[in-house]
Design a protein around this motif. Structure first.
Motif, PDB file in Angstrom:
ATOM      1  N   ARG A 173      -1.603   1.255  18.145  1.00  9.71           N
ATOM      2  CA  ARG A 173      -2.145   0.678  16.905  1.00  9.71           C
ATOM      3  C   ARG A 173      -3.635   1.011  16.815  1.00  9.71           C
ATOM      4  O   ARG A 173      -4.412   0.651  17.698  1.00  9.71           O
ATOM      5  CB  ARG A 173      -1.935  -0.842  16.900  1.00  9.71           C
ATOM      6  N   GLY A 174      -3.998   1.659  15.841  1.00  9.23           N
ATOM      7  CA  GLY A 174      -5.404   2.009  15.657  1.00  9.23           C
ATOM      8  C   GLY A 174      -6.004   1.284  14.471  1.00  9.23           C
ATOM      9  O   GLY A 174      -5.290   0.580  13.731  1.00  9.23           O
ATOM     10  N   PRO A 175      -7.288   1.430  14.303  1.00 15.31           N
ATOM     11  CA  PRO A 175      -7.947   0.721  13.158  1.00 15.31           C
ATOM     12  C   PRO A 175      -7.480   1.214  11.812  1.00 15.31           C
ATOM     13  O   PRO A 175      -7.593   0.508  10.809  1.00 15.31           O
ATOM     14  CB  PRO A 175      -9.419   1.022  13.406  1.00 15.31           C
ATOM     15  N   GLN A 176      -6.965   2.427  11.740  1.00  9.61           N
ATOM     16  CA  GLN A 176      -6.571   2.969  10.429  1.00  9.61           C
ATOM     17  C   GLN A 176      -5.062   3.011  10.252  1.00  9.61           C
ATOM     18  O   GLN A 176      -4.586   3.565   9.256  1.00  9.61           O
ATOM     19  CB  GLN A 176      -7.138   4.381  10.280  1.00  9.61           C
ATOM     20  N   GLY A 177      -4.363   2.514  11.201  1.00  9.38           N
ATOM     21  CA  GLY A 177      -2.917   2.501  11.061  1.00  9.38           C
ATOM     22  C   GLY A 177      -2.246   2.788  12.405  1.00  9.38           C
ATOM     23  O   GLY A 177      -2.825   2.571  13.475  1.00  9.38           O
TER      24      GLY A 177
ATOM     25  N   TYR B 248       2.751  21.891  23.246  1.00 10.26           N
ATOM     26  CA  TYR B 248       1.783  21.454  22.259  1.00 10.26           C
ATOM     27  C   TYR B 248       1.706  19.943  22.292  1.00 10.26           C
ATOM     28  O   TYR B 248       2.711  19.254  22.460  1.00 10.26           O
ATOM     29  CB  TYR B 248       2.169  21.892  20.838  1.00 10.26           C
ATOM     30  N   VAL B 249       0.446  19.407  22.068  1.00 16.72           N
ATOM     31  CA  VAL B 249       0.234  17.977  21.901  1.00 16.72           C
ATOM     32  C   VAL B 249      -0.246  17.781  20.463  1.00 16.72           C
ATOM     33  O   VAL B 249      -1.253  18.363  20.039  1.00 16.72           O
ATOM     34  CB  VAL B 249      -0.802  17.428  22.891  1.00 16.72           C
ATOM     35  N   ALA B 250       0.463  16.963  19.700  1.00 24.16           N
ATOM     36  CA  ALA B 250       0.096  16.701  18.293  1.00 24.16           C
ATOM     37  C   ALA B 250      -0.225  15.230  18.128  1.00 24.16           C
ATOM     38  O   ALA B 250       0.410  14.375  18.750  1.00 24.16           O
ATOM     39  CB  ALA B 250       1.234  17.105  17.366  1.00 24.16           C
ATOM     40  N   SER B 251      -1.292  14.960  17.273  1.00 23.39           N
ATOM     41  CA  SER B 251      -1.683  13.590  16.960  1.00 23.39           C
ATOM     42  C   SER B 251      -1.370  13.324  15.497  1.00 23.39           C
ATOM     43  O   SER B 251      -1.772  14.095  14.605  1.00 23.39           O
ATOM     44  CB  SER B 251      -3.183  13.400  17.218  1.00 23.39           C
ATOM     45  N   LEU B 252      -0.682  12.211  15.203  1.00 21.05           N
ATOM     46  CA  LEU B 252      -0.300  11.829  13.849  1.00 21.05           C
ATOM     47  C   LEU B 252      -0.862  10.451  13.555  1.00 21.05           C
ATOM     48  O   LEU B 252      -1.046   9.622  14.468  1.00 21.05           O
ATOM     49  CB  LEU B 252       1.219  11.814  13.673  1.00 21.05           C
ATOM     50  N   LEU B 253      -1.152  10.234  12.263  1.00 15.60           N
ATOM     51  CA  LEU B 253      -1.617   8.921  11.796  1.00 15.60           C
ATOM     52  C   LEU B 253      -0.805   8.552  10.575  1.00 15.60           C
ATOM     53  O   LEU B 253      -0.678   9.342   9.644  1.00 15.60           O
ATOM     54  CB  LEU B 253      -3.110   8.959  11.430  1.00 15.60           C
ATOM     55  N   THR B 254      -0.256   7.314  10.576  1.00 18.10           N
ATOM     56  CA  THR B 254       0.565   6.879   9.451  1.00 18.10           C
ATOM     57  C   THR B 254       0.257   5.433   9.123  1.00 18.10           C
ATOM     58  O   THR B 254      -0.226   4.668   9.958  1.00 18.10           O
ATOM     59  CB  THR B 254       2.059   7.026   9.757  1.00 18.10           C
ATOM     60  N   SER B 255       0.481   5.120   7.806  1.00 17.25           N
ATOM     61  CA  SER B 255       0.269   3.744   7.363  1.00 17.25           C
ATOM     62  C   SER B 255       1.526   2.893   7.611  1.00 17.25           C
ATOM     63  O   SER B 255       1.511   1.693   7.319  1.00 17.25           O
ATOM     64  CB  SER B 255      -0.091   3.738   5.868  1.00 17.25           C
TER      65      SER B 255
ATOM     66  N   PRO C 287       0.849  -1.197   0.000  1.00 20.51           N
ATOM     67  CA  PRO C 287       0.000   0.000   0.000  1.00 20.51           C
ATOM     68  C   PRO C 287       0.885   1.247   0.000  1.00 20.51           C
ATOM     69  O   PRO C 287       1.995   1.238   0.489  1.00 20.51           O
ATOM     70  CB  PRO C 287      -0.809  -0.155   1.280  1.00 20.51           C
ATOM     71  N   ASP C 288       0.455   2.315  -0.349  1.00 15.83           N
ATOM     72  CA  ASP C 288       1.194   3.565  -0.407  1.00 15.83           C
ATOM     73  C   ASP C 288       1.454   4.078   1.009  1.00 15.83           C
ATOM     74  O   ASP C 288       0.592   3.964   1.895  1.00 15.83           O
ATOM     75  CB  ASP C 288       0.412   4.596  -1.210  1.00 15.83           C
ATOM     76  N   LEU C 289       2.663   4.599   1.226  1.00 15.61           N
ATOM     77  CA  LEU C 289       3.023   5.157   2.523  1.00 15.61           C
ATOM     78  C   LEU C 289       2.260   6.466   2.718  1.00 15.61           C
ATOM     79  O   LEU C 289       2.169   7.273   1.777  1.00 15.61           O
ATOM     80  CB  LEU C 289       4.531   5.407   2.572  1.00 15.61           C
ATOM     81  N   ALA C 290       1.707   6.650   3.987  1.00 16.51           N
ATOM     82  CA  ALA C 290       0.912   7.850   4.234  1.00 16.51           C
ATOM     83  C   ALA C 290       1.230   8.370   5.625  1.00 16.51           C
ATOM     84  O   ALA C 290       1.596   7.623   6.523  1.00 16.51           O
ATOM     85  CB  ALA C 290      -0.588   7.520   4.125  1.00 16.51           C
ATOM     86  N   LEU C 291       1.102   9.704   5.774  1.00 19.15           N
ATOM     87  CA  LEU C 291       1.312  10.349   7.068  1.00 19.15           C
ATOM     88  C   LEU C 291       0.434  11.592   7.087  1.00 19.15           C
ATOM     89  O   LEU C 291       0.368  12.344   6.109  1.00 19.15           O
ATOM     90  CB  LEU C 291       2.770  10.764   7.244  1.00 19.15           C
ATOM     91  N   LYS C 292      -0.278  11.778   8.212  1.00 23.43           N
ATOM     92  CA  LYS C 292      -1.140  12.945   8.298  1.00 23.43           C
ATOM     93  C   LYS C 292      -1.138  13.458   9.720  1.00 23.43           C
ATOM     94  O   LYS C 292      -1.196  12.687  10.679  1.00 23.43           O
ATOM     95  CB  LYS C 292      -2.557  12.580   7.894  1.00 23.43           C
TER      96      LYS C 292
END
Lengths: 1216, 260
Positions: A1178-1182, A1111-1118, A1094-1099
């Motif tokens: 580990r979340g449901p989306q990555g 600051y508290v930041a939340s990131l989601l990655t594949s 799958p394509d690598l993703a980061l948001k």
């Protein structure tokens, strides 16, 4: 025995005070001529007591004189009667049971004491105007009054202003039966002896002085004769005609001479009185006549009733009333002599003895006369009118007209008494006259004679106005020109001789105006003279009356008007003032008569007989009728038919008569205009067609074997062209007509023959040119062409010519050239085409050493050949006909062949036709199948000068040629893909020019090598032919080749195969070989199968600032932390710089971790320390990553994940 | 449709007085004569008025006519329908498109020649030709029906005529016997497969009526053309007319389209 019946025998009396009557005339201003001497005589005369009576027709007249009785008025023997009072509109009806009463006394209660109470005795109806007796009394304050009235016979009464309380009556029968009546006088016809048969000739007159009847009658007339006649002045102040009193003796003599002889049948022996009214005498009389002596030519007769003659004279003429014994009068002295002891009033009784009557046989019929009342007034006539009753034409032409004037008035009411008007006088005058003249004839023996007022029974009248009494003044001459005024006066009198005053009426009449002539026939003729403006000719037939007035002149006006349509109405009602408004045109002419002859100011005039034919002379005897007719023929204006197809003309006429200033009215009236219409005579001339070169061709024969020709025209598109006539002549026919014995020379070219025809046609006289032409067709003018057929098998030139017919039916003249053009320019020549076809061409192909093809063509032809067409096809089926071989491969110009030795044209040795040749060299596309070649010779399409049409030659025989491909077949590069769920299948696509069929040299083959497996060599046509890629074959035994339908010169190939380990690369090789063994090959290395990642993703999902801390930041990655080599997370937080005095950019906060090294937590909330930190879960989306950035304020956050294989992705954030 | 009698009475009825009319025949009667006509034969038809009693008969109408080879349109259609369908290539379709609906013979011949086809000859039997363009992928240009008999025929028919515009009563109309098209060729009004039906531009009738050229609209390759032989209706005889199929061809492709 006395009996009475007021309906059968009636009497009336009146006291006539002539002095009072004369004074009334003076007071009315109509007393001109009444002088003092007359007044004195009237005063000395004193009042008269005048009595009159009459019999009904069904009762008849007695055979003896009437007896007049008298008695003084004494106390009435009245008796009470039953009273019935009924309120009515007029007052109160007093009814006592219907008995005929002579005396009636009513006691009544007054309703309005201020007004008098009145009693009207009646016999018919309730109208007081019809009262037979009256009484009135002023109440003088008394609430009740008693009214007493007498009458000859009354059956009921109307009480006005009172309510009846009681009624007392004395019946007529009681009165007439009274025994105190004293005889006064015998009154009867002035007979002398027994001249009237059984009429008793005893003496008559007062019982105290009887005398012979004539003498007694004269004495009676002298005693009762009226001293005053009608009023001496009419209503409008004109002197009335002088009144002429009748002489008593003359009147008796007139009666005895003219009346008594007519009465003899009444008194004939055996004639009962009740039958007298049915006696009738019919005798021939002179027919009606006019003043000029002319009389009706029919016999006339008169029907006389003797009784009616007697009763009419006695009942309508005051003098005749006395003369015939139906009236008498007594002066005061007479009464004193008859009744010396008389005191007070007298009442009278008149009796007559009847032998046989409707009232019984042998009865004495009596009529009671109550005490007489003063009588002085007679009402005048009412609603007097004068009108023309008849108009008589002059006895000779141009003489005066005559007329009759009727004067009528409204009749008065019928009264139950005998006191109404019974006769009238009639006087008249011309305008301006000061006195009137008596229009009534005098008595035969002198004296004015009143004329009876006719009393028509309105129930029998159906004509309006016929119920009005009427008198006619006939046969009055009218002036020839101008009018005349007349006046009339009418007065009426009653039976006592008392006259009303005159009523006048005036009337102005004139002769009828000049009668207009009659337009009997009208024609308008327009003639074509070479231009649209056509001369016109107007013909007018007219008639005029000649028996009453002859014409002095007759004026005619004509207006010509254009008619856009056939129904265009006439534009004018009356003749307009000339000249008429444009675009109308005018015309005028006057016929002037001198005696019987007439001359016209414009045009010519001729006399006509009654039957409409032209008369040889003017007047009689040819024109002997009451009317005479004439025909005027006058040239009209030029009528322009350029814009309209019709012109109309509207004509009026009037007449003048000699001696009369005003002419007649214009005729005809606007509602019935006299019009005539001329249709356009202008022909439609076609324009000469352009002359084509040569002889135009008809069509090739159709299924019927006939050739069709097109005949066209121009210049005939106008709206007035109705149809076109096409004329046709053949060459042979025309030559027979124009040049007998000179048939066409068919060896000559048609062009030459056509020129000969033109010359003959042009040289022929114009009248002979149509000879030989027949009317071939009549067709509409639009479209401007027609299809006509030529005679079957004709080899002649056919000539066509066009004429036109207009909507007005005018056919154009035979076209004759014009404008410097010869006549034959109108001819359209056509000839049936001669079909010429070259012979089948010879085709000689040759393959040159370089492989090119050279073909030589040769064909003999009767018509020049322009080209040879080469057709080529590889389909033997299509090559059966060159027309199904598609477009020609080449078109090779042909040329005439010549003998190289003699330079003479080459001729076919058999047909002796010229030979045409051509050479062609070219290349055919390479093909494993043979080419089928055919060729045709293409001639000239047409040869106009000889009317020939070329037909393509038959195709040559089929010549085959084989041009093999010069190299191996082409094979496209391979394109492969992995198929199947397990990725073990392979599909390789390619295409080749190799034919998938067996060609004459054999088959093309295909062979596939997949990895280490090499398939067998297969003929291409042996591979499976599929429609698409949806049916993968079984490849367990090795690669399989399929082919798709051939398209665009290529055969698509599908190579199916498999490999056990999809990740192992494999090599594919496809080989195609042609029948000659030349091979084309393509090879492809198929790499191993790799599962696609799958394509690598980061948001950066969210960034939350905790004020004062970080600051508290939340990131989601594949990225998967388990991946090897690991992913690396790098975070950079940019800090804001410091501000003046020296701006310094601060170093950003930076963190970098390998993903497996980031500590894991259930919730990705990072711990908050002094360093930048990260946690993951580990979340449901990555993989979810939490960051803690210990900075009070950042201006940007950048996160990136890198991997040596999957590459790098990053995301950024900036505060809003 | 009113009969001439009804129409004439209708125009006059407002101006006519009432009359007792109990025996007025209003029908236009059609009488079928039981007489078998021979084909291709000239005939003369006379109608006589015969008095009820004695007296000479009087000829009131005469008409001449020639019988066809065929009994009726069905018979003619049965002759045309089996005709073979040939294909021709048209090198230039412009001359054909320029033809009028009723060209003269020369116009027809010239156009055909200019189109690259041989000048037409008299056919001995019915024939149907599909004319294709010379394109790489040939397109149908026209379908031509030829017959040895007339396909398009005119005869004297009842025609309602009107007064000329400048006549006395321009609204007046009357029936008259005038030449009119009685038999014609046209694309089927209700084709058997409407979705695949070919679209015809117009029909050109050749002189003599033995040929009909149906010019097709562009892009009709692969479509189906159905042509009918149409007999015109006769309004006076209450004949609605009829249509019979004579050509049914699918314009698949030209025969010279050979794939190698």
């Amino acid at each position: 025995m006395r009996t009475h019946d007021v309906r059968k025998f009636r009497a009336v009396g009146a006291r006539l005070d002539w002095l009072d009557i004369a004074r009334r005339m003076l007071r009315a201003g109509h007393g001109e001529g009444i002088d003092d001497a007359l007044l004195e005589r009237l005063k000395e005369r004193g009042p008269d007591t005048r009595l009159a009576w009459g019999c009904s027709a069904d009762l008849g007249v007695p055979r003896d004189a009437f007896m007049v009785w008298g008695r003084p008025v004494r106390d009435r023997r009245l008796r009470n009667a039953e009273l019935i009072g009924v309120p009515v509109d007029e007052g109160e009806l007093v009814w006592w049971g219907g008995e005929e009463a002579a005396q009636v006394q009513v006691r009544c209660q007054v309703q309005d004491p201020a007004r008098p109470a009145a009693l009207f005795l009646l016999r018919t109806g309730l109208d007081p105007a019809g009262a037979v007796g009256t009484a009135a009394v002023a109440p003088a304050g008394s609430p009740t009054v008693t009214l007493t009235a007498s009458a000859g016979a009354a059956t009921h009464a109307v009480l006005v202003n009172g309510h009846a309380l009681a009624v007392r009556i004395q019946t007529v029968q009681e009165v007439v039966d009274a025994d105190d009546w004293q005889p006064l006088e015998r009154v009867g016809l002035p007979v002398d002896g027994h001249e009237l048969g059984e009429y008793v000739p005893d003496d008559q007159g007062p019982v105290v002085a009887p005398a012979a009847p004539p003498k007694a009658a004269a004495q009676r007339i002298g005693r009762a004769g009226v001293p005053l006649g009608w009023y001496p002045v009419t209503e409008t102040g004109r002197a009335a005609p002088p009144w002429k009193p009748s002489d008593a003796d003359g009147l008796v003599e007139e009666t005895r001479t003219f009346l008594l002889p007519e009465l003899r049948p009444l008194y004939a022996s055996g004639t009962a009185e009740m039958d007298q009214h049915s006696l009738e005498d019919r005798r021939a009389v002179d027919p009606p006549s006019r003043a000029d002596g002319t009389a009706a030519d029919q016999p006339a007769s008169a029907r006389l009733k003797p009784l009616a003659l007697l009763l009419l004279a006695a009942g309508t003429d005051p003098a005749a009333n006395l003369a015939t014994g139906f009236g008498t009068a007594y002066r005061a002295a007479d009464l004193a002599q008859l009744m010396p002891d008389l005191r007070g009033e007298l009442e009278y009784l008149v009796t007559g003895h009847y032998r046989r009557s409707v009232l019984g046989d042998g009865v004495e019929v009596a009529a009671y006369i109550p005490p007489v009342q003063r009588h002085a007034v007679v009402p005048p006539v009412v609603d007097l009118r004068a009108a023309r009753a008849a108009l008589l034409p002059p006895a000779s032409p141009d003489g005066p007209f005559r007329e009759a004037i009727e004067v009528s008035w409204r009749p008065g009411p019928r009264l139950a008494t005998m006191t109404g008007p019974v006769a009238h006088a009639f006087a008249g005058w011309r305008h301006g006259a000061g006195s009137a003249e008596d229009l009534m004839p005098e008595r035969l023996l002198g004296g004015s004679q009143p004329r009876a007022i006719p009393r028509l029974d309105t129930d029998d009248t159906t004509v309006a106005g016929a119920d009005r009494p009427m008198v006619v003044q006939g046969d009055q001459e009218l002036p020839v020109d101008g009018s005349v005024g007349r006046g009339y006066a009418v007065a009426q009198c009653d039976i006592f001789g008392v006259w009303s005053h005159w009523e006048d009426v005036e009337l102005t009449t004139s002769s009828p105006g000049v009668a207009p002539p009659r337009l009997t026939h009208l024609t308008l003729l327009a003639t074509y003279a070479g231009s649209p403006v056509c001369p016109s000719l107007l013909t007018v037939d007219l008639a005029t009356e000649w028996s009453q007035r002859t014409p002095a002149a007759i004026d005619l006006r004509a207006v010509f008007y254009p008619m856009p349509t056939g129904s265009t109405p006439a534009p004018f009602g009356t003749p307009p003032t000339p000249p008429p408004p444009a675009p109308n045109l005018g015309l005028a002419s006057t016929l002037t008569f001198t005696g019987d002859a007439a001359t016209a100011s414009a045009g010519t005039v001729v006399p006509l007989r009654e039957d409409g034919s032209v008369s040889p002379g003017w007047g009689t005897p040819e024109q002997a009728g009451e009317a005479r007719s004439y025909r005027l023929t006058v040239p009209g204006p030029g009528l322009d038919f350029g814009a309209v197809s019709r012109w109309g003309v509207q004509v009026w006429a009037r007449q003048a008569a000699p001696g009369i200033a005003a002419p007649s009215v214009w005729v005809p009236v606007p509602a019935q205009p006299a019009t005539a219409v001329a249709a356009s005579p202008v022909p439609a001339v076609p324009t000469p067609p352009p002359l084509p070169p040569g002889v135009p061709l008809g069509s090739t024969p159709d299924a019927q074997g006939v050739s069709h020709a097109k005949v066209g025209w121009s210049g005939l598109a106008g709206p007035h062209v109705d149809r076109v006539v096409v004329w046709e002549a053949s060459e042979t026919t025309l030559r027979q007509r124009l040049a007998p014995g000179s048939p066409p020379d068919r060896t000559l070219p048609l062009g030459v023959r056509l020129q000969q025809l033109w010359d003959l046609y042009d040289a022929a006289p114009a009248a002979q040119r149509p000879l030989g032409f027949r009317r071939a067709a009549e067709v509409p003018a639009v479209p401007a062409a027609a299809d006509l057929t030529l005679a079957r098998g004709s080899e002649d030139i056919h000539l066509f010519l066009v004429t036109a017919v207009t909507t007005t039916g005018v056919e154009s003249p035979w076209p004759a050239g014009g404008g410097g053009l010869p006549a034959h320019t109108h001819l359209q020549a056509v000839a049936a085409p001669r079909l010429r076809r070259p012979a089948t061409p010879l085709v000689r192909p040759a393959i040159q050493p370089d492989g090119s093809l050279t073909v030589a063509f040769e064909a003999a032809s009767p018509i020049p050949v322009t080209a040879f067409e080469v057709f080529a096809t590889r389909s033997g089926l299509a090559a059966r006909d060159h027309l199904t071989m598609g477009p020609p491969l080449a078109q090779v110009p042909a040329g005439a062949a010549f003998d190289p030795a003699t330079a003479d044209p080459r001729l076919d040795p058999i047909t002796r036709q010229r030979v045409w040749t051509a050479d062609w060299s070219g290349a055919l596309p390479p093909s494993w199948e043979p080419w089928h070649l055919r060729a045709v010779a293409v001639p000239e399409h047409t040869v106009p000068v000889s009317a020939e049409r070329g037909v393509v030659s038959p195709a040559s025989d089929v010549v085959t040629a084989v041009v093999l491909p010069s190299a191996a077949p082409q094979l496209d590069a391979l394109v492969a893909e992995v198929v199947g769920a397990d990725n073990t299948g392979l599909l390789v696509r390619t295409a080749t020019t190799a034919a998938d069929r067996v060609v004459p040299a054999g088959s093309h083959t295909v062979q596939v090598t997949l990895g280490a497996v090499t398939g067998q060599v297969l003929p291409l046509e042996a591979t499976e032919r599929v429609a698409d890629e949806s049916t993968p074959p079984d490849t367990t035994a090795g690669p399989v080749v399929q082919r798709l339908p051939r398209t665009a010169g290529r055969t698509p190939l599908l190579v199916w195969g498999r490999r056990d380990d999809p990740s192992v690369p494999v090599q594919v090789t496809v080989r195609v070989a042609d029948p000659l063994g030349r091979v084309a090959e393509q090879t492809l290395l198929m790499p191993g199968w790799v599962e696609p990642r799958p394509d690598l993703a980061l948001k950066i999902i969210d960034v939350v600032r905790i004020a004062g801390r970080g600051y508290v930041a939340s990131l989601l990655t594949s990225a998967d932390p388990a991946t090897e080599p690991p992913h690396v997370l790098t975070v950079i937080a940019s800090l804001p710089g410091t501000f003046p005095p020296d701006p310094v950019r601060r170093r950003p906060l930076r963190g970098s971790w390998e993903l497996p090294d980031i500590p894991t937590r259930r919730s990705p909330v990072p711990p908050r320390g002094a360093e930048i930190m990260a946690v993951r879960s580990r979340g449901p989306q990555g993989t979810e990553i939490g960051l803690w950035i210990p900075a009070q304020r950042i201006v940007a956050l950048t996160a990136a994940i890198t991997h040596p294989i999957e590459g790098e992705v990053n995301d950024g954030w900036r505060p809003a | 449709m009113l009969t001439p009698w009804d129409r004439a009475v209708g125009e006059l009825v407002d101006a006519l007085e009432c009359i007792g009319a109990g025996h007025v025949t209003r029908d236009v009667e059609e009488i079928v004569l039981a007489y078998e006509l021979e084909p291709l034969t000239d005939y003369l038809l006379d109608i006589h008025a015969v008095p009820t009693g004695s007296g000479p008969r009087k000829r009131v109408h005469r008409a001449n006519f020639t019988t066809s080879r065929f009994d009726d349109p069905d018979h003619l259609a049965s002759w045309i329908a089996p005709a073979p369908i040939d294909h021709r290539v048209v090198r230039d379709a412009a001359p054909l498109a320029g033809l009028p609906d009723r060209p003269t013979g020369r116009e027809w011949d010239d156009a055909v020649q200019l189109a690259g086809l041989p000048v037409p000859q008299t056919p001995s039997a019915p024939a149907v030709e599909v004319w294709w363009s010379a394109d790489a992928v040939p397109q149908p240009v026209a379908v031509v029906v030829e017959c040895s008999e007339q396909l398009v025929r005119e005869r004297v028919m009842p025609v309602q005529l009107s007064s000329p515009p400048d006549g006395v009563d321009p609204s007046h109309a009357w029936w008259a016997a005038r030449p009119a098209t009685w038999l014609d060729v046209r694309p089927a009004a209700t084709p058997p497969d409407p979705e695949a039906a070919a679209s015809a531009w117009r029909v050109v009738r050749g002189p003599g009526g033995t040929r009909a050229m149906v010019l097709l609209a562009a892009g009709q390759r692969g479509r189906r053309l159905t042509l009918e032989l149409v007999q015109a209706p006769d309004p006076l005889a209450a004949d609605p007319g009829r249509a019979v199929t004579i050509v049914d061809v699918t314009l698949t492709g030209a025969p010279w389209e050979v794939e190698f």
